[in-house]
Design a protein around this motif. Structure first.
Motif, PDB file in Angstrom:
ATOM      1  N   GLU A 185      10.113 -22.546   4.646  1.00 60.98           N
ATOM      2  CA  GLU A 185      10.012 -21.646   5.793  1.00 60.98           C
ATOM      3  C   GLU A 185       9.721 -20.194   5.457  1.00 60.98           C
ATOM      4  O   GLU A 185       9.432 -19.396   6.341  1.00 60.98           O
ATOM      5  CB  GLU A 185      11.343 -21.684   6.577  1.00 60.98           C
ATOM      6  N   ARG A 186       9.857 -19.813   4.199  1.00 60.31           N
ATOM      7  CA  ARG A 186       9.735 -18.386   3.876  1.00 60.31           C
ATOM      8  C   ARG A 186       8.878 -18.140   2.662  1.00 60.31           C
ATOM      9  O   ARG A 186       9.063 -18.763   1.615  1.00 60.31           O
ATOM     10  CB  ARG A 186      11.125 -17.798   3.571  1.00 60.31           C
ATOM     11  N   GLU A 187       7.953 -17.210   2.793  1.00 58.75           N
ATOM     12  CA  GLU A 187       7.175 -16.775   1.629  1.00 58.75           C
ATOM     13  C   GLU A 187       7.219 -15.261   1.551  1.00 58.75           C
ATOM     14  O   GLU A 187       7.096 -14.575   2.579  1.00 58.75           O
ATOM     15  CB  GLU A 187       5.718 -17.230   1.740  1.00 58.75           C
ATOM     16  N   LEU A 188       7.387 -14.764   0.343  1.00 61.77           N
ATOM     17  CA  LEU A 188       7.429 -13.330   0.110  1.00 61.77           C
ATOM     18  C   LEU A 188       6.147 -12.917  -0.607  1.00 61.77           C
ATOM     19  O   LEU A 188       5.816 -13.468  -1.653  1.00 61.77           O
ATOM     20  CB  LEU A 188       8.636 -12.992  -0.767  1.00 61.77           C
ATOM     21  N   VAL A 189       5.449 -11.964  -0.024  1.00 61.39           N
ATOM     22  CA  VAL A 189       4.229 -11.450  -0.655  1.00 61.39           C
ATOM     23  C   VAL A 189       4.530 -10.067  -1.221  1.00 61.39           C
ATOM     24  O   VAL A 189       4.976  -9.175  -0.497  1.00 61.39           O
ATOM     25  CB  VAL A 189       3.074 -11.351   0.369  1.00 61.39           C
ATOM     26  N   ILE A 190       4.315  -9.928  -2.516  1.00 68.96           N
ATOM     27  CA  ILE A 190       4.426  -8.611  -3.136  1.00 68.96           C
ATOM     28  C   ILE A 190       3.000  -8.118  -3.345  1.00 68.96           C
ATOM     29  O   ILE A 190       2.160  -8.824  -3.912  1.00 68.96           O
ATOM     30  CB  ILE A 190       5.161  -8.689  -4.492  1.00 68.96           C
ATOM     31  N   GLY A 191       2.715  -6.923  -2.845  1.00 68.60           N
ATOM     32  CA  GLY A 191       1.347  -6.416  -2.933  1.00 68.60           C
ATOM     33  C   GLY A 191       1.286  -5.085  -3.643  1.00 68.60           C
ATOM     34  O   GLY A 191       2.168  -4.235  -3.485  1.00 68.60           O
ATOM     35  N   GLU A 192       0.227  -4.910  -4.431  1.00 71.65           N
ATOM     36  CA  GLU A 192      -0.018  -3.596  -5.031  1.00 71.65           C
ATOM     37  C   GLU A 192      -0.834  -2.775  -4.039  1.00 71.65           C
ATOM     38  O   GLU A 192      -1.861  -3.233  -3.521  1.00 71.65           O
ATOM     39  CB  GLU A 192      -0.771  -3.733  -6.350  1.00 71.65           C
ATOM     40  N   MET A 193      -0.370  -1.570  -3.765  1.00 78.25           N
ATOM     41  CA  MET A 193      -1.051  -0.703  -2.794  1.00 78.25           C
ATOM     42  C   MET A 193      -2.103   0.104  -3.541  1.00 78.25           C
ATOM     43  O   MET A 193      -1.783   0.928  -4.401  1.00 78.25           O
ATOM     44  CB  MET A 193      -0.010   0.173  -2.105  1.00 78.25           C
ATOM     45  N   LEU A 194      -3.371  -0.162  -3.195  1.00 72.30           N
ATOM     46  CA  LEU A 194      -4.473   0.404  -3.977  1.00 72.30           C
ATOM     47  C   LEU A 194      -4.993   1.708  -3.416  1.00 72.30           C
ATOM     48  O   LEU A 194      -5.455   2.589  -4.148  1.00 72.30           O
ATOM     49  CB  LEU A 194      -5.644  -0.591  -3.999  1.00 72.30           C
ATOM     50  N   HIS A 195      -4.971   1.809  -2.100  1.00 67.89           N
ATOM     51  CA  HIS A 195      -5.655   2.947  -1.465  1.00 67.89           C
ATOM     52  C   HIS A 195      -4.951   3.291  -0.162  1.00 67.89           C
ATOM     53  O   HIS A 195      -4.570   2.400   0.589  1.00 67.89           O
ATOM     54  CB  HIS A 195      -7.114   2.559  -1.177  1.00 67.89           C
ATOM     55  N   LEU A 196      -4.774   4.587   0.096  1.00 72.70           N
ATOM     56  CA  LEU A 196      -4.153   5.043   1.349  1.00 72.70           C
ATOM     57  C   LEU A 196      -5.181   5.753   2.210  1.00 72.70           C
ATOM     58  O   LEU A 196      -5.907   6.636   1.728  1.00 72.70           O
ATOM     59  CB  LEU A 196      -3.009   6.023   1.043  1.00 72.70           C
ATOM     60  N   HIS A 197      -5.220   5.366   3.481  1.00 71.70           N
ATOM     61  CA  HIS A 197      -5.965   6.163   4.453  1.00 71.70           C
ATOM     62  C   HIS A 197      -4.940   6.718   5.437  1.00 71.70           C
ATOM     63  O   HIS A 197      -4.154   5.959   5.998  1.00 71.70           O
ATOM     64  CB  HIS A 197      -6.991   5.313   5.209  1.00 71.70           C
ATOM     65  N   ALA A 198      -4.897   8.039   5.642  1.00 66.50           N
ATOM     66  CA  ALA A 198      -3.950   8.628   6.600  1.00 66.50           C
ATOM     67  C   ALA A 198      -4.724   9.411   7.651  1.00 66.50           C
ATOM     68  O   ALA A 198      -5.719  10.066   7.331  1.00 66.50           O
ATOM     69  CB  ALA A 198      -2.962   9.541   5.886  1.00 66.50           C
ATOM     70  N   ARG A 199      -4.234   9.311   8.889  1.00 65.51           N
ATOM     71  CA  ARG A 199      -4.848  10.078   9.986  1.00 65.51           C
ATOM     72  C   ARG A 199      -4.802  11.565   9.641  1.00 65.51           C
ATOM     73  O   ARG A 199      -3.822  12.035   9.044  1.00 65.51           O
ATOM     74  CB  ARG A 199      -4.036   9.804  11.256  1.00 65.51           C
ATOM     75  N   GLU A 200      -5.875  12.304   9.990  1.00 63.80           N
ATOM     76  CA  GLU A 200      -5.929  13.750   9.714  1.00 63.80           C
ATOM     77  C   GLU A 200      -4.666  14.432  10.225  1.00 63.80           C
ATOM     78  O   GLU A 200      -4.215  14.156  11.334  1.00 63.80           O
ATOM     79  CB  GLU A 200      -7.134  14.386  10.427  1.00 63.80           C
ATOM     80  N   GLY A 201      -4.101  15.320   9.412  1.00 65.06           N
ATOM     81  CA  GLY A 201      -2.967  16.122   9.865  1.00 65.06           C
ATOM     82  C   GLY A 201      -1.614  15.547   9.505  1.00 65.06           C
ATOM     83  O   GLY A 201      -0.580  16.191   9.698  1.00 65.06           O
ATOM     84  N   ILE A 202      -1.584  14.327   8.991  1.00 67.58           N
ATOM     85  CA  ILE A 202      -0.280  13.716   8.666  1.00 67.58           C
ATOM     86  C   ILE A 202       0.173  14.088   7.253  1.00 67.58           C
ATOM     87  O   ILE A 202       1.348  14.352   7.017  1.00 67.58           O
ATOM     88  CB  ILE A 202      -0.360  12.183   8.855  1.00 67.58           C
TER      89      ILE A 202
END
Ligand code: FMN
Length: 201
Positions: free
Chosen positions: A146-163
């Motif tokens: 019933e359960r799966e855990l996904v560990i992900g490497e975060m490669l790239h961030l896009h942030a809304r202007e001004g944040i």
């Protein structure tokens, strides 16, 4: 009250865990299906667990018919996904996108969202989201059927202007208003903040 979790029915455990461990951040995951339909859905068994390497976790259970969630299916197939973050302006769309829909229908269309090409992965990010992390699967761990855990490497961030301040990389409290998941259909804002003595990093 004392409760031995191992002896309780899973549904009661679930109610206790999601009612007590609050608020939880919401990872709003966007992917393409095998046929190119843009899919998105929220997941609050989500968090960041490391900055070096930058890692986040997501935990999936099954759809009501016992099938694998479309998001997880797309992650298995491609090894990639995008985790978008939810703020007050996108709360309604996020909630709408949690409906179980057929794979041939897009939650983007249902919730009035714009799929925007990502830079490092083949899946779309959500154009309206406050921020989006493009991720690659680091590993997947199964906990029973019933359960799966996904560990992900975060490669790239896009942030809304001004944040994000481009110089200091600090996130602005004035422009970023994330929401948290409580339980069922209840959410909270993060507007009532307070200080405790001590230095900021
Ligand atoms: C705020 C919120 C948080 C959720 N968190 C999770 C979660 O952590 N894990 C999970 O499997 N489902 C979670 N769900 C349910 C999924 O969003 C839902 O099953 C969705 O239909 C999955 O879509 P998919 O089949 O397109 O992946 C959550 C729903 C909401 C509204």
């Amino acid at each position: 009250m004392d409760l031995e979790l191992a002896r309780m029915p899973a549904l009661e455990r679930y109610k206790l865990l999601i009612g007590l461990v609050i608020p939880r951040p919401i990872g709003w995951v966007s992917t393409f299906s095998e046929n190119g339909v843009a899919n998105c859905a929220p997941f609050s068994f989500f968090n960041v667990i490391s900055e070096d390497p930058p890692l986040s976790i997501l935990s999936f259970n099954r759809r009501s018919d016992g099938a694998m969630k479309h998001t997880l299916k797309n992650i298995h197939r491609t090894g990639e996904y995008v985790v978008n973050l939810v703020d007050e302006s996108t709360a309604n769309a996020m909630h709408l996108s949690s409906e179980e829909m057929p794979e041939s229908e897009s939650e983007f269309a249902r919730a009035g969202l714009t799929p925007v090409p990502a830079l490092k992965v083949k899946h779309p990010r959500i154009g309206e989201a406050a921020a989006a992390f493009e991720c690659r699967v680091e590993r997947i761990i199964e906990f029973g059927p019933e359960r799966e855990l996904v560990i992900g490497e975060m490669l790239h961030l896009h942030a809304r202007e001004g944040i994000v301040d481009p110089e200091t990389k600090r996130v602005s409290e004035k422009t970023y208003h994330p929401i948290g998941r409580l339980y069922a259909s209840r959410y909270c804002t993060t507007r009532q903040r307070f200080n405790l003595p001590g230095k900021l990093p």
